[in-house]
Design a protein around this motif. Sequence first.
Motif, PDB file in Angstrom:
ATOM      1  N   ALA A 110      72.023 160.175 -54.905  1.00 25.02           N
ATOM      2  CA  ALA A 110      72.546 159.016 -55.629  1.00 25.02           C
ATOM      3  C   ALA A 110      72.299 157.749 -54.812  1.00 25.02           C
ATOM      4  CB  ALA A 110      74.043 159.187 -55.894  1.00 25.02           C
ATOM      5  N   ALA A 111      72.577 156.609 -55.438  1.00 30.04           N
ATOM      6  CA  ALA A 111      72.467 155.322 -54.754  1.00 30.04           C
ATOM      7  C   ALA A 111      73.587 154.408 -55.221  1.00 30.04           C
ATOM      8  CB  ALA A 111      71.113 154.668 -55.020  1.00 30.04           C
ATOM      9  N   GLY A 112      74.092 153.613 -54.296  1.00 27.55           N
ATOM     10  CA  GLY A 112      75.055 152.565 -54.598  1.00 27.55           C
ATOM     11  C   GLY A 112      74.438 151.231 -54.210  1.00 27.55           C
ATOM     12  N   LEU A 113      74.319 150.333 -55.164  1.00 30.87           N
ATOM     13  CA  LEU A 113      73.563 149.102 -54.950  1.00 30.87           C
ATOM     14  C   LEU A 113      74.393 147.868 -55.307  1.00 30.87           C
ATOM     15  CD1 LEU A 113      70.278 150.304 -56.713  1.00 30.87           C
ATOM     16  CD2 LEU A 113      70.841 150.482 -54.272  1.00 30.87           C
ATOM     17  N   ASP A 114      74.467 146.930 -54.382  1.00 29.75           N
ATOM     18  CA  ASP A 114      75.113 145.640 -54.653  1.00 29.75           C
ATOM     19  C   ASP A 114      74.085 144.534 -54.764  1.00 29.75           C
ATOM     20  OD1 ASP A 114      77.383 143.983 -55.064  1.00 29.75           O
ATOM     21  OD2 ASP A 114      77.320 143.333 -52.972  1.00 29.75           O
ATOM     22  N   VAL A 115      72.821 144.853 -54.489  1.00 29.01           N
ATOM     23  CA  VAL A 115      71.743 143.855 -54.474  1.00 29.01           C
ATOM     24  C   VAL A 115      70.491 144.461 -55.098  1.00 29.01           C
ATOM     25  CG1 VAL A 115      72.587 142.533 -52.475  1.00 29.01           C
ATOM     26  CG2 VAL A 115      71.202 144.571 -52.107  1.00 29.01           C
ATOM     27  N   PHE A 116      69.625 143.580 -55.617  1.00 27.50           N
ATOM     28  CA  PHE A 116      68.461 144.037 -56.372  1.00 27.50           C
ATOM     29  C   PHE A 116      67.286 143.105 -56.127  1.00 27.50           C
ATOM     30  CE2 PHE A 116      72.429 145.031 -58.425  1.00 27.50           C
ATOM     31  CZ  PHE A 116      72.329 146.388 -58.632  1.00 27.50           C
ATOM     32  N   GLU A 117      66.071 143.602 -56.432  1.00 33.40           N
ATOM     33  CA  GLU A 117      64.880 142.766 -56.270  1.00 33.40           C
ATOM     34  C   GLU A 117      64.968 141.513 -57.123  1.00 33.40           C
ATOM     35  OE1 GLU A 117      61.338 145.936 -55.060  1.00 33.40           O
ATOM     36  OE2 GLU A 117      61.366 145.044 -57.046  1.00 33.40           O
ATOM     37  N   HIS A 150      76.222 141.962 -57.008  1.00 31.09           N
ATOM     38  CA  HIS A 150      76.215 141.211 -55.747  1.00 31.09           C
ATOM     39  C   HIS A 150      77.613 140.689 -55.422  1.00 31.09           C
ATOM     40  CE1 HIS A 150      73.256 138.958 -52.931  1.00 31.09           C
ATOM     41  NE2 HIS A 150      74.418 139.151 -52.325  1.00 31.09           N
ATOM     42  N   THR A 151      78.532 141.633 -55.246  1.00 30.02           N
ATOM     43  CA  THR A 151      79.944 141.291 -55.083  1.00 30.02           C
ATOM     44  C   THR A 151      80.466 141.531 -53.675  1.00 30.02           C
ATOM     45  OG1 THR A 151      80.652 143.518 -55.741  1.00 30.02           O
ATOM     46  CG2 THR A 151      80.412 141.881 -57.492  1.00 30.02           C
ATOM     47  N   GLY A 152      79.587 141.679 -52.699  1.00 28.15           N
ATOM     48  CA  GLY A 152      80.021 142.048 -51.351  1.00 28.15           C
ATOM     49  C   GLY A 152      81.180 141.236 -50.815  1.00 28.15           C
ATOM     50  N   SER A 153      81.137 139.921 -51.003  1.00 32.33           N
ATOM     51  CA  SER A 153      82.197 139.049 -50.482  1.00 32.33           C
ATOM     52  C   SER A 153      83.088 138.495 -51.579  1.00 32.33           C
ATOM     53  CB  SER A 153      81.564 137.880 -49.718  1.00 32.33           C
ATOM     54  OG  SER A 153      80.779 137.075 -50.600  1.00 32.33           O
ATOM     55  N   ALA A 154      82.994 139.071 -52.776  1.00 32.51           N
ATOM     56  CA  ALA A 154      83.627 138.460 -53.947  1.00 32.51           C
ATOM     57  C   ALA A 154      85.093 138.829 -54.092  1.00 32.51           C
ATOM     58  CB  ALA A 154      82.860 138.815 -55.214  1.00 32.51           C
ATOM     59  N   THR A 155      85.902 138.335 -53.171  1.00 33.67           N
ATOM     60  CA  THR A 155      87.348 138.336 -53.365  1.00 33.67           C
ATOM     61  C   THR A 155      87.815 136.892 -53.301  1.00 33.67           C
ATOM     62  OG1 THR A 155      87.943 138.506 -51.021  1.00 33.67           O
ATOM     63  CG2 THR A 155      87.563 140.575 -52.228  1.00 33.67           C
ATOM     64  N   LEU A 156      88.924 136.619 -53.927  1.00 32.24           N
ATOM     65  CA  LEU A 156      89.439 135.253 -53.949  1.00 32.24           C
ATOM     66  C   LEU A 156      89.648 134.719 -52.542  1.00 32.24           C
ATOM     67  CD1 LEU A 156      90.627 132.830 -55.497  1.00 32.24           C
ATOM     68  CD2 LEU A 156      92.837 134.010 -55.490  1.00 32.24           C
ATOM     69  N   GLU A 157      90.256 135.561 -51.683  1.00 35.24           N
ATOM     70  CA  GLU A 157      90.557 135.094 -50.331  1.00 35.24           C
ATOM     71  C   GLU A 157      89.292 134.781 -49.542  1.00 35.24           C
ATOM     72  OE1 GLU A 157      93.666 138.357 -51.337  1.00 35.24           O
ATOM     73  OE2 GLU A 157      91.551 137.934 -51.726  1.00 35.24           O
ATOM     74  N   THR A 158      88.312 135.672 -49.636  1.00 32.27           N
ATOM     75  CA  THR A 158      87.105 135.495 -48.827  1.00 32.27           C
ATOM     76  C   THR A 158      86.267 134.327 -49.311  1.00 32.27           C
ATOM     77  OG1 THR A 158      87.058 137.817 -48.192  1.00 32.27           O
ATOM     78  CG2 THR A 158      84.976 136.619 -48.060  1.00 32.27           C
ATOM     79  N   ARG A 159      86.129 134.168 -50.629  1.00 37.76           N
ATOM     80  CA  ARG A 159      85.342 133.039 -51.136  1.00 37.76           C
ATOM     81  C   ARG A 159      85.987 131.699 -50.771  1.00 37.76           C
ATOM     82  NH1 ARG A 159      81.238 134.562 -54.804  1.00 37.76           N
ATOM     83  NH2 ARG A 159      80.360 136.433 -53.852  1.00 37.76           N
ATOM     84  N   LEU A 160      87.321 131.647 -50.744  1.00 37.95           N
ATOM     85  CA  LEU A 160      87.999 130.424 -50.303  1.00 37.95           C
ATOM     86  C   LEU A 160      87.697 130.157 -48.822  1.00 37.95           C
ATOM     87  CD1 LEU A 160      91.478 130.786 -52.056  1.00 37.95           C
ATOM     88  CD2 LEU A 160      89.716 129.089 -52.568  1.00 37.95           C
ATOM     89  N   LYS A 161      87.729 131.220 -48.008  1.00 35.96           N
ATOM     90  CA  LYS A 161      87.427 131.074 -46.580  1.00 35.96           C
ATOM     91  C   LYS A 161      85.984 130.628 -46.375  1.00 35.96           C
ATOM     92  CE  LYS A 161      90.634 134.673 -45.001  1.00 35.96           C
ATOM     93  NZ  LYS A 161      90.704 136.042 -44.427  1.00 35.96           N
ATOM     94  N   MET A 162      85.068 131.180 -47.163  1.00 33.72           N
ATOM     95  CA  MET A 162      83.659 130.811 -47.028  1.00 33.72           C
ATOM     96  C   MET A 162      83.444 129.328 -47.348  1.00 33.72           C
ATOM     97  SD  MET A 162      81.872 134.196 -48.701  1.00 33.72           S
ATOM     98  CE  MET A 162      80.199 133.545 -48.650  1.00 33.72           C
ATOM     99  N   ALA A 163      84.066 128.865 -48.443  1.00 35.71           N
ATOM    100  CA  ALA A 163      83.919 127.455 -48.815  1.00 35.71           C
ATOM    101  C   ALA A 163      84.516 126.556 -47.743  1.00 35.71           C
ATOM    102  CB  ALA A 163      84.588 127.198 -50.161  1.00 35.71           C
TER     103      ALA A 163
END
Length: 324
Positions: free
Chosen positions: A257-264, A285-298
């Motif tokens: 099997a494969a688990g993929l968060d990113v694609f060509e 492409h949800t690796g960092s997609a939490t409310l807390e983390t996206r706020l920290k990134m911004a």
Amino acid sequence: MKKKVVLYKKIPEEQLNRLKAHFELSCFEGINEQNRESFLGALAQAEGLIGASAPMPAAILDKASKLKAISTISVGTDRFDLDYLSARSVPLMHTPSVLTDTTADTIFMLMMCTARRAVELSNMVREGRWQASIGSEHFGVDVYGKTLGVVGMGRIGYALAKRAHLGFDMKINYFNRSANEKAEQELGARRTDLTTLLKTSDFVCVLVPLTLETEKMFAKAEFEIMHREAIFINGARGKVVNEADLIDALQNKTIRAAGLDVFEMEPLPGNSPLCRLDNAVLLPHTGSATLETRLKMARTAVDNLIAALNGDIAKNCANTHLIK
């Protein structure tokens, strides 16, 4: 007089207001055919640039003759030509530390979902196909006690290996340009060549940056080295994998099997063969997609730009040789 800055991604209002307080700001929610000329016009006058997701090749940045610093709201820098920016002495600031744990959580979730066939079995229940106790044709495989192969033992790789070893008693193999002594001492990780890692790992998790050396690093030959019950996880960049070869490996059961968060190609087209494979778990492409983390990134990206335009690039500069 305030320095001119171009923002090309929607960000939380608090961080938008911080930018407005420090700079003369031109705002774009993404770049498209309708606003492209306006964006290029603003960029021509800008000393700072901040955003994410859109490619920023030299052909675009050549028009920004006054540019002094760029801040990307991401850890990845593959949307930019670092050599070009370095030749111009333009620092590229990024957000490497704030998304480590969140991304490691996502990758471990992909490991669990693929091993236990979570999406496939959830769909079976939702579609009314669960009529009796499941049999061996729907069994998954254990994660606990298995061997994890980490390709790219950086911050995220270490965080993933820590979860696997301390939480699930997994043995850790890793392939990296240099030794990670912390992983070896604290997690019993074993540094190997890539072939050995592929042969001996039950889960192969890819976490390398996209470079000329890593593009299509995983293709037919690599999947054929893996054993037939192995699970492949890509949390790096889509182009690290030859997607057509991965599809063949999944269809032919070369790997389990494969688990993929990113694609060509992102977003992944709905007609991709991956979308029809039960043994592929796909995330947008949800690796960092939490409310807390996206706020920290911004917040970190805004901090980075303010510091860089004030001459301080000591923290979070991707082209590190510019740091004096």
